[in-house]
Scaffold this motif. Sequence first.
Motif, short mmCIF file in Angstrom:
data_model
loop_
_atom_site.label_atom_id
_atom_site.label_comp_id
_atom_site.label_asym_id
_atom_site.label_seq_id
_atom_site.Cartn_x
_atom_site.Cartn_y
_atom_site.Cartn_z
N LEU A 173 -7.00 -5.58 5.15
CA LEU A 173 -6.22 -5.48 3.91
C LEU A 173 -4.72 -5.52 4.23
O LEU A 173 -3.93 -6.16 3.53
CB LEU A 173 -6.56 -4.16 3.20
CG LEU A 173 -6.00 -3.99 1.80
CD1 LEU A 173 -6.65 -4.96 0.84
CD2 LEU A 173 -6.23 -2.57 1.31
N LEU A 174 -4.36 -4.85 5.32
CA LEU A 174 -2.95 -4.87 5.76
C LEU A 174 -2.54 -6.30 6.12
O LEU A 174 -1.46 -6.76 5.71
CB LEU A 174 -2.79 -3.94 6.97
CG LEU A 174 -1.41 -3.87 7.60
CD1 LEU A 174 -0.41 -3.22 6.65
CD2 LEU A 174 -1.43 -3.09 8.91
N LYS A 177 -0.91 2.99 0.39
CA LYS A 177 0.19 2.84 1.34
C LYS A 177 -0.04 3.71 2.58
O LYS A 177 0.22 3.30 3.70
CB LYS A 177 1.52 3.17 0.67
CG LYS A 177 2.02 2.01 -0.20
CD LYS A 177 3.48 2.09 -0.52
CE LYS A 177 3.77 2.97 -1.69
NZ LYS A 177 5.14 2.93 -2.15
N LYS A 178 -0.56 4.91 2.36
CA LYS A 178 -0.86 5.82 3.48
C LYS A 178 -1.93 5.21 4.39
O LYS A 178 -1.84 5.25 5.61
CB LYS A 178 -1.35 7.17 2.96
CG LYS A 178 -0.24 8.16 2.72
CD LYS A 178 -0.83 9.50 2.35
CE LYS A 178 0.27 10.46 1.95
NZ LYS A 178 -0.25 11.70 1.39
N ILE A 179 -2.94 4.63 3.75
CA ILE A 179 -4.05 4.02 4.52
C ILE A 179 -3.53 2.83 5.34
O ILE A 179 -3.86 2.68 6.51
CB ILE A 179 -5.19 3.58 3.56
CG1 ILE A 179 -5.86 4.81 2.96
CG2 ILE A 179 -6.21 2.72 4.29
CD1 ILE A 179 -6.80 4.51 1.82
N LEU A 180 -2.69 2.02 4.71
CA LEU A 180 -2.17 0.83 5.40
C LEU A 180 -1.27 1.23 6.57
O LEU A 180 -1.29 0.59 7.61
CB LEU A 180 -1.41 -0.07 4.43
CG LEU A 180 -2.24 -0.74 3.34
CD1 LEU A 180 -1.39 -1.70 2.54
CD2 LEU A 180 -3.44 -1.49 3.92
N ARG A 181 -0.51 2.29 6.39
CA ARG A 181 0.35 2.76 7.49
C ARG A 181 -0.50 3.23 8.66
O ARG A 181 -0.19 2.96 9.81
CB ARG A 181 1.25 3.88 6.98
CG ARG A 181 2.52 3.99 7.81
CD ARG A 181 3.47 5.02 7.24
NE ARG A 181 4.17 4.50 6.08
CZ ARG A 181 4.51 5.26 5.04
NH1 ARG A 181 4.18 6.53 4.99
NH2 ARG A 181 5.17 4.74 4.02
N GLN A 182 -1.59 3.91 8.35
CA GLN A 182 -2.50 4.36 9.40
C GLN A 182 -3.15 3.16 10.08
O GLN A 182 -3.27 3.13 11.31
CB GLN A 182 -3.57 5.28 8.78
CG GLN A 182 -4.50 5.90 9.79
CD GLN A 182 -3.76 6.73 10.83
OE1 GLN A 182 -2.88 7.50 10.51
NE2 GLN A 182 -4.12 6.52 12.10
#
Lengths: 198, 107
Positions: free
Chosen positions: A137-138, B12-17
């Motif tokens: 997803l990122l 956003k928190k998940i993507l940062r992780q």
Amino acid sequence: MKMPNHPTRPSDEDIIRRIIDGDVNSFEHLLKKYQDHLLRIVKKHVPYNEVEEMAQEVFVRAYQALPNFREAGSFKQWLSAIAVRTCYDFWRNQYRSREFPMSDLSDSHRGWLEKTLSNQSDQSFYEIGQEKEARELLDWALDRLSAEDRMVLELVYLEGLSVKETAELLGWSVANVKVRSHRSRKKLERLLTELIST
Amino acid sequence: MRSLQHELRVLKKILRQAYHEKENLEVGEQWRLNVMHRIRRLGPLESTPNYLMLFEQFLWRLTPATCFLVLILVTLLLKFDFTPQYEVFTSFINDMEELSLVQLFGV
């Protein structure tokens, strides 16, 4: 009382001087010392299948640029800047040639996202972030940004570096990084909002 | 139902992780040998300075001074009166019409 430093271990400056004087094999000392640090940087910025090639490229560029290294600065910082700029060049070339396939989201990704956001799973952010879907997803979101926005977003927003540190790494002005950082964050938010809303 | 803002924050928190998880990917050891192989193939570095690279370094440092100089020159040129030059040029062109081979070669 402080213990003396390793008397047998040469400093980076000594090794660099030796390499410039023609001792090519001494470069292996720098390679072993900084490979982990460098790989950590490269792994975050380029796709997994490109990491080894990029890490090689960074060390080759660093070797060729060694005569320009000024002893007043830190070699680690200098090498980090080369690594970040090499990754940035990689993305610029990819976007220019459009060889890199833009990742897309499948129904399973959307299902995963829905489940995660509706808080059906008892996992923490840390655990969810480790999942393959989160990484994909990122990548999906970052693929939709320009090379410049991508690098700034990764360094400032995801990595947590200051604007000044980012500007030094990329060799850009502080004002440029500030503007890019704001713009790229807005773009990401717009992308994610659209994704959640659909 | 949770708000959009909350969901955005969570995502956003998940993507940062997920971004930080990337550094845990495994990389083989072979690449180090490949790096040294490429370095050895390049051979020893030139001890003489690369003048092209030095020029590139100084070129960008001189850019503000060059821009300033260009700005001054443009200002001076705009203030400069072109009319006399234009008149000289016109009279020269008119004279040219009267020129003949006789005048030119003194035949």
